[in-house]
Design an enzyme around this catalytic site. Structure first.
Site, PDB file in Angstrom:
ATOM      1  N   GLU A 170       0.837  -1.210   0.000  1.00 21.63           N
ATOM      2  CA  GLU A 170       0.000   0.000   0.000  1.00 21.63           C
ATOM      3  C   GLU A 170       0.863   1.247   0.000  1.00 21.63           C
ATOM      4  O   GLU A 170       2.041   1.222   0.303  1.00 21.63           O
ATOM      5  CB  GLU A 170      -0.938   0.005   1.209  1.00 21.63           C
ATOM      6  CG  GLU A 170      -0.334  -0.451   2.531  1.00 21.63           C
ATOM      7  CD  GLU A 170       0.883   0.315   2.998  1.00 21.63           C
ATOM      8  OE1 GLU A 170       0.858   1.557   2.941  1.00 21.63           O
ATOM      9  OE2 GLU A 170       1.864  -0.314   3.436  1.00 21.63           O
ATOM     10  N   GLY A 312       6.391  -0.184   4.156  1.00 17.67           N
ATOM     11  CA  GLY A 312       5.169  -0.525   3.434  1.00 17.67           C
ATOM     12  C   GLY A 312       5.488  -0.870   1.992  1.00 17.67           C
ATOM     13  O   GLY A 312       6.539  -1.434   1.692  1.00 17.67           O
ATOM     14  N   GLU A 313       4.566  -0.544   1.101  1.00 16.97           N
ATOM     15  CA  GLU A 313       4.710  -0.759  -0.350  1.00 16.97           C
ATOM     16  C   GLU A 313       4.680  -2.236  -0.755  1.00 16.97           C
ATOM     17  O   GLU A 313       4.703  -2.555  -1.927  1.00 16.97           O
ATOM     18  CB  GLU A 313       6.026  -0.158  -0.888  1.00 16.97           C
ATOM     19  CG  GLU A 313       6.191   1.315  -0.662  1.00 16.97           C
ATOM     20  CD  GLU A 313       7.522   1.848  -1.194  1.00 16.97           C
ATOM     21  OE1 GLU A 313       8.270   1.083  -1.849  1.00 16.97           O
ATOM     22  OE2 GLU A 313       7.820   3.040  -0.952  1.00 16.97           O
ATOM     23  N   GLY A 314       4.663  -3.154   0.212  1.00 16.81           N
ATOM     24  CA  GLY A 314       4.807  -4.572  -0.111  1.00 16.81           C
ATOM     25  C   GLY A 314       6.251  -5.019  -0.121  1.00 16.81           C
ATOM     26  O   GLY A 314       6.556  -6.138  -0.546  1.00 16.81           O
TER      27      GLY A 314
END
Length: 346
Positions: A170, A312-314
């Site tokens: 995300e 975050g971001e995966g």
């Protein structure tokens, strides 16, 4: 609105899986957590010869009205700027996905920005950021349903393309605040113990964040007995879309890769609704965000990595993927005592 069919995998294959692992050319249990991962993947796929096909990470981006209250160290426009960075290949998740040959999909779930039509950006925009949860509900029931349905559609498209392992990331300034609020409501842990520094607020900023989130929690506390109502009141569009995606992935019997603090808070919601989702979820890392370890404990989750990440971001999914590959490789390719003509322990 929520009508998923998620069931525990048939455990009748467990003895055959365990036998295959135990008779590899190694002492019993010598590959530790890799053996646990291998068992889980075999059970999900109902086979003793698992495979990982078309691995994909979906990164959902959305803005939060609460960001206007100064709960982040960064301004809201960073959300759309980072989306452009993802698409240009300059972000951490872009680099790690390229390195590990992961399909990366960027989704505009609700960024407060009008993007040009871009070939690698999936437009599922529900709105231009949620409303300010300090004073009102973040989204309407219709917006929540739209986001959940979009998430399910995205996963079904990946499934149809042959993907059987999917990670969730995300991007959204303010979404650690939403995750902290969800954690408090779903675990009963004090809101103060759920709040961390997010994008890196200083001591003064952290005190302000705590004050604002306590006020948000108090404002919506009457909804804590109805988790979906509370979720709708504080979450972001990117989180709602991820919720639909996680539930659909579990229904489709795919392997779910859960990233850090925000993704785990969405998983908490999914688990509250459908506890059987735990059979399909692999937790990729324990974040350095204050509440993440307690969040993982609340669902008895054990993460693969602990690298003090707070991005975050995966990114945790992408970094853990080679270890997941290794867990599949050893059960498929490692010799058994019999095939290698190696004597077993007497």
């Amino acid at each position: 609105m929520l009508d998923f069919h998620i069931h525990q995998p048939d455990s009748s294959l467990l003895e055959a899986i365990k036998h295959k692992i135990d008779f590899k050319t190694k002492p019993l249990g010598a590959l530790g957590r890799l053996e646990d991962l291998s068992k889980k993947i075999c059970l999900i796929q109902q086979t003793t010869t698992p495979e990982l096909t078309h691995p994909t990470i979906l990164v959902f981006a959305g803005d939060h009205g609460l960001a206007r209250e100064g709960v982040s160290a960064f301004p809201q426009e960073v959300t759309h700027q980072m989306v452009m960075n993802f698409l240009a290949g300059g972000a951490a998740i872009s680099v790690f996905c390229k390195l590990h040959q992961l399909n990366l999909q960027i989704i505009d779930a609700g960024v407060n920005y009008t993007f040009e039509t871009l070939p690698n950006l999936i437009n599922k925009k529900v709105g231009y950021g949620t409303k300010n949860s300090l004073t009102e509900e973040a989204m309407t029931p219709q917006e929540l349903e739209q986001a959940i349905q979009a998430g399910t559609q995205l996963v079904l498209q990946q499934r149809e393309s042959g993907c059987n392992i999917i990670g969730f990331g995300e991007m959204g300034i303010g979404n650690t605040s939403a995750a902290s609020l969800l954690m408090a409501a779903l675990t009963g842990i004090s809101i103060n113990d759920c709040i961390g520094r997010g994008t890196g607020v200083d001591e003064k900023g952290l005190a302000h964040k705590v004050k604002i989130l306590q006020a948000v929690y108090d404002h919506h506390q009457d909804k804590t007995s109805d988790p979906m109502a509370f979720f709708r009141s504080v979450a972001g569009y990117e989180m709602a879309m991820m919720l639909g995606a996680m539930l659909q992935a579990a229904e489709s019997k795919m392997i779910l890769l859960v990233d850090g603090f925000i993704a785990s808070s969405v998983y908490l919601m999914a688990h509250r609704l459908y506890p059987a989702i735990e059979a399909y979820a692999i937790f990729c890392h324990q974040s350095n965000e204050q509440g993440h370890s307690k969040m993982l404990e609340s669902v008895s989750a054990n993460s693969i990595l602990h690298l003090d990440l707070r991005l975050g971001e995966g990114t945790g999914c992408a970094l853990a993927y080679p270890l997941i590959q290794s867990s599949v490789a050893f059960i498929n390719d490692m010799a058994s005592f019999e095939s290698a003509a190696v004597s077993q322990k007497s």
